[in-house]
Design an enzyme around this catalytic site. Structure first.
Site, PDB file in Angstrom:
ATOM      1  N   HIS A 132      17.582  51.557  53.637  1.00 53.32           N
ATOM      2  CA  HIS A 132      17.089  50.871  54.835  1.00 53.32           C
ATOM      3  C   HIS A 132      15.580  50.982  54.968  1.00 53.32           C
ATOM      4  CE1 HIS A 132      20.940  50.127  57.362  1.00 53.32           C
ATOM      5  NE2 HIS A 132      21.233  50.137  56.078  1.00 53.32           N
ATOM      6  N   ARG A 181      21.656  55.921  52.485  1.00 54.28           N
ATOM      7  CA  ARG A 181      21.384  54.791  53.377  1.00 54.28           C
ATOM      8  C   ARG A 181      19.962  54.831  53.919  1.00 54.28           C
ATOM      9  NH1 ARG A 181      25.815  53.534  57.904  1.00 54.28           N
ATOM     10  NH2 ARG A 181      27.002  53.405  55.960  1.00 54.28           N
ATOM     11  N   ASN A 224      19.944  49.729  62.174  1.00 52.22           N
ATOM     12  CA  ASN A 224      19.762  51.180  62.059  1.00 52.22           C
ATOM     13  C   ASN A 224      20.393  51.987  63.184  1.00 52.22           C
ATOM     14  OD1 ASN A 224      18.255  50.859  59.693  1.00 52.22           O
ATOM     15  ND2 ASN A 224      16.330  50.669  60.811  1.00 52.22           N
ATOM     16  N   HIS A 241      28.602  51.620  48.702  1.00 53.61           N
ATOM     17  CA  HIS A 241      29.625  51.688  49.737  1.00 53.61           C
ATOM     18  C   HIS A 241      30.917  52.311  49.221  1.00 53.61           C
ATOM     19  CE1 HIS A 241      27.727  48.418  52.536  1.00 53.61           C
ATOM     20  NE2 HIS A 241      27.044  49.538  52.496  1.00 53.61           N
TER      21      HIS A 241
END
Length: 334
Positions: A72, A68, A106, A205
């Protein structure tokens, strides 16, 4: 956990996902190459891998967290000043800018900063000033996927670390967990990725967890059958007995294995986040077909996931925009 993981490593495939030439050759004018550190820091990828092994063996959930972080970081692509995979996410707030760590997508979501700090410290001891924090994120994401049974791929390296961070860009660019299909597609197109990239990268995911606050809107969703309704009822019971910070696995079937179960879940209406189940919207068209294809063929998912990760890893500022190799990932060099 360490013993189990060490045994698992012996069973891992030794060959990486193969790429076609157009996937391997950078086309965006960037200076990214395979084996970039072969001469300047030959042990770089081994050091990163060892750090990821330690972190994931201590806490398997950390694999999803490292993946992640890279995602991000790369999606902050608002302007020519703040672009792509430049480790801007790792920067702490300063009197010059507010960093991205507290941006809405975040905060209470991204984690693993200490793991990256530890790996970077080892790299600085072995090869001072050679390996960028942005490359650490890219390689660590690949290694994290591998350790939970997913594919491996060659990572292009040679990124520079950005000199600024942009909280507002993070809030506007990173797809929200409540996004619908059209919004998801547009967010990916905004950074030069395709709808197919969106579908395959959403497969990340298959590991990780999410807070109740990110999927509570699913509780009132219409169900396609009794199985779907039971799934939604179980989520509502979990969140109703806790707080918005209660965690649920993104894939309730194989939560600690990187596989194609995510897509199988979507076909059953059991996607956790609204943005997950949005891939099965009535007007999904080709997207729904891709979901079905990946649910039926894990090898196709693994191949396309590796290739999409390489493409995402190329999101970067134009040449000449500046950058550095930070000595500490949290602050720019003095």
């Amino acid at each position: 956990m360490w013993t189990k993981l060490a045994f698992f490593l012996l069973l891992l495939p030794t060959t990486a996902v193969s790429f076609t030439k157009d996937c391997v050759d950078p086309t965006n004018g960037s200076s990214l190459w395979f084996n970039f550190y072969e001469t300047v820091c030959p042990a770089a990828e081994a050091i990163i891998f060892a750090g990821v092994v330690r972190a994931v063996s201590a806490e398997p959930r950390m694999a999803a967290s490292l993946l992640r972080l890279h995602f991000h970081d790369c999606f902050v692509n608002a302007s020519s000043k703040f672009e792509g995979c430049d480790a801007s996410l790792l920067l702490d707030d300063t009197d010059r800018f507010v960093g991205e760590k507290t941006a809405a997508p975040n905060v209470n979501s991204v984690r693993g900063f200490d793991v990256i700090d530890g790996i970077k410290a080892e790299l600085e001891a072995a090869c001072p000033g050679a390996v960028s924090c942005a490359d650490v994120l890219a390689v660590a994401a690949r290694d994290a996927v591998l350790l939970l049974g997913g594919p491996t791929w060659q990572v292009e390296t040679g990124r520079k670390d950005g000199l600024m961070a942009n909280k507002s860009a993070a809030e506007s660019n990173i797809p929200a967990p409540t996004s619908g299909l059209s919004a998801l597609t547009q967010k990916f197109r905004n950074v030069g990725l395709t709808q197919k990239d969106m579908v395959v990268l959403s497969g990340a995911h298959t590991i990780g967890k999410a807070r109740c606050a990110t999927f509570s809107s699913r509780f009132g969703a219409s169900s396609s059958g009794s199985s779907d309704r039971r799934f939604l009822d179980s989520l509502q019971q979990l969140c109703g007995s806790g707080t918005n910070d209660t965690l649920a696995a993104l894939d309730l079937v194989t939560p600690s294995t990187f596989d194609n179960q995510y897509y199988v879940n979507l076909l059953s209406g059991d996607g956790l986040l609204p943005s997950d189940q949005a891939l099965m919207d009535a007007n999904a068209g080709e997207v729904e077909g891709l979901v079905a294809a990946y649910a039926a063929d894990v090898d196709a998912f693994f191949r396309d996931f590796g290739e999409a990760m390489v493409r995402m890893g190329r999101l970067a500022a134009p040449p000449g925009r500046g950058g550095e190799v930070r000595r500490c990932c949290r602050v720019v060099n003095a």
